[in-house]
Design an enzyme around this catalytic site. Structure first.
Site, PDB file in Angstrom:
ATOM      1  N   ASN A  88      62.418  10.838   0.059  1.00  0.00           N
ATOM      2  CA  ASN A  88      62.762   9.463  -0.297  1.00  0.00           C
ATOM      3  C   ASN A  88      62.161   8.492   0.721  1.00  0.00           C
ATOM      4  OD1 ASN A  88      64.152   7.292  -1.637  1.00  0.00           O
ATOM      5  ND2 ASN A  88      65.697   8.780  -2.283  1.00  0.00           N
ATOM      6  N   ASP A  96      53.623  15.619  16.437  1.00  0.00           N
ATOM      7  CA  ASP A  96      52.659  15.978  17.478  1.00  0.00           C
ATOM      8  C   ASP A  96      52.311  17.461  17.418  1.00  0.00           C
ATOM      9  OD1 ASP A  96      52.328  13.410  19.016  1.00  0.00           O
ATOM     10  OD2 ASP A  96      54.496  13.620  19.121  1.00  0.00           O
ATOM     11  N   HIS A 118      61.164  13.512  25.410  1.00  0.00           N
ATOM     12  CA  HIS A 118      60.637  13.056  26.696  1.00  0.00           C
ATOM     13  C   HIS A 118      61.529  13.557  27.829  1.00  0.00           C
ATOM     14  CE1 HIS A 118      57.813  10.334  24.680  1.00  0.00           C
ATOM     15  NE2 HIS A 118      58.803  10.138  23.829  1.00  0.00           N
ATOM     16  N   SER A 145      70.925  11.201   4.026  1.00  0.00           N
ATOM     17  CA  SER A 145      70.367   9.948   4.548  1.00  0.00           C
ATOM     18  C   SER A 145      70.597   9.796   6.050  1.00  0.00           C
ATOM     19  CB  SER A 145      71.010   8.754   3.843  1.00  0.00           C
ATOM     20  OG  SER A 145      70.804   8.813   2.453  1.00  0.00           O
ATOM     21  N   ALA A 163      74.811  13.334   5.828  1.00  0.00           N
ATOM     22  CA  ALA A 163      74.227  12.043   6.187  1.00  0.00           C
ATOM     23  C   ALA A 163      74.616  11.627   7.602  1.00  0.00           C
ATOM     24  CB  ALA A 163      74.686  10.984   5.189  1.00  0.00           C
ATOM     25  N   ARG A 183      76.933  20.305  13.362  1.00  0.00           N
ATOM     26  CA  ARG A 183      77.553  21.626  13.442  1.00  0.00           C
ATOM     27  C   ARG A 183      77.895  22.124  12.041  1.00  0.00           C
ATOM     28  NH1 ARG A 183      78.703  22.626  18.704  1.00  0.00           N
ATOM     29  NH2 ARG A 183      78.962  20.848  20.107  1.00  0.00           N
ATOM     30  N   ARG A 186      81.021  24.732   6.995  1.00  0.00           N
ATOM     31  CA  ARG A 186      81.426  25.773   6.053  1.00  0.00           C
ATOM     32  C   ARG A 186      80.197  26.446   5.464  1.00  0.00           C
ATOM     33  NH1 ARG A 186      81.196  24.667   0.536  1.00  0.00           N
ATOM     34  NH2 ARG A 186      80.894  22.494  -0.101  1.00  0.00           N
TER      35      ARG A 186
END
Length: 212
Positions: A88, A96, A118, A145, A163, A183, A186
């Site tokens: 989307n 990189d 970094h 999203s 999301a 994490r 389920r």
């Protein structure tokens, strides 16, 4: 710079060690900036031109690929898309090093896949000091999203990322994972075959159903 020096830099990058912008500058020819700009400004009706641009931008592209503009990529040439991919709007590839995406993967709006981080100490960030590790997204993954996937992460087959999650570690197959840090909450089971298709009293109570 000599070929031997460039090979030494590439070896350090492959090991996940710190390198600088100047050291990696020899890779600039692999950036697909102009083609990405063209894709993002191609009218929706020009499906064949969009397809040809995707083939020019990415390292490999499967069949029936849908990528809604705009999207962004540091290189483009380090991204590999499988069959039946759907991305989307506002998908960002910080590629990189390789980002490999399997078949049947769906990615919601405003997701960032970043292979690069970094160092913490500012003296190591001189000349944009950074490190890079590849990302792998296996077949049939759904990413919700505003998710951020960080360097070195692998998301296993069929898994769902909720999301707004920040995925800083690999996610096993066939699980629902969400949060910051992301994490597993389920497993995905055969019970999910009826979710959203047959309304029941407990549908609204299932943790991890609203992920996208």
């Amino acid at each position: 710079m000599t070929d031997a020096y460039n090979e030494e830099v590439l070896a350090r990058i492959a090991e996940g060690l710190v390198y600088t912008e100047s050291e990696a500058a020899f890779q600039s020819s692999r950036r697909r900036t102009e083609q990405i700009f063209a894709y993002n400004h191609t009218p929706p009706g020009e499906a064949e031109r969009r397809r040809s641009l995707l083939l020019a931008i990415f390292g490999s592209v499967g069949e029936r690929t849908v990528l809604l503009p705009p999207f962004h990529a540091g290189f483009g040439s380090n991204v590999h898309l499988g069959d039946d991919f759907f991305g989307n709007v506002n998908l960002t590839f910080v590629d990189d090093v390789d980002i490999r995406i399997g078949d049947g993967v769906m990615i919601a709006p405003s997701v960032t896949l970043t292979t690069t981080g970094h160092p913490v100490h500012p003296s190591r960030r001189v000349d944009f000091g950074r490190f890079s590790e590849p990302i792998v997204i296996e077949d049939k993954v759904w990413i919700g999203s505003n998710v951020v996937v960080l360097p070195g992460v692998r998301i296993g087959y069929g898994s769902v990322i909720g999301a707004g999650s920040v995925v800083s570690r690999s996610i096993p197959p066939m699980t629902v994972a969400l949060g910051t840090p992301c994490r597993v909450v389920r497993d995905i089971t055969d019970e999910d075959l009826t979710t959203r298709m047959a309304k029941s009293d407990h549908d609204d109570d299932r943790e991890g159903d609203r992920v996208g």
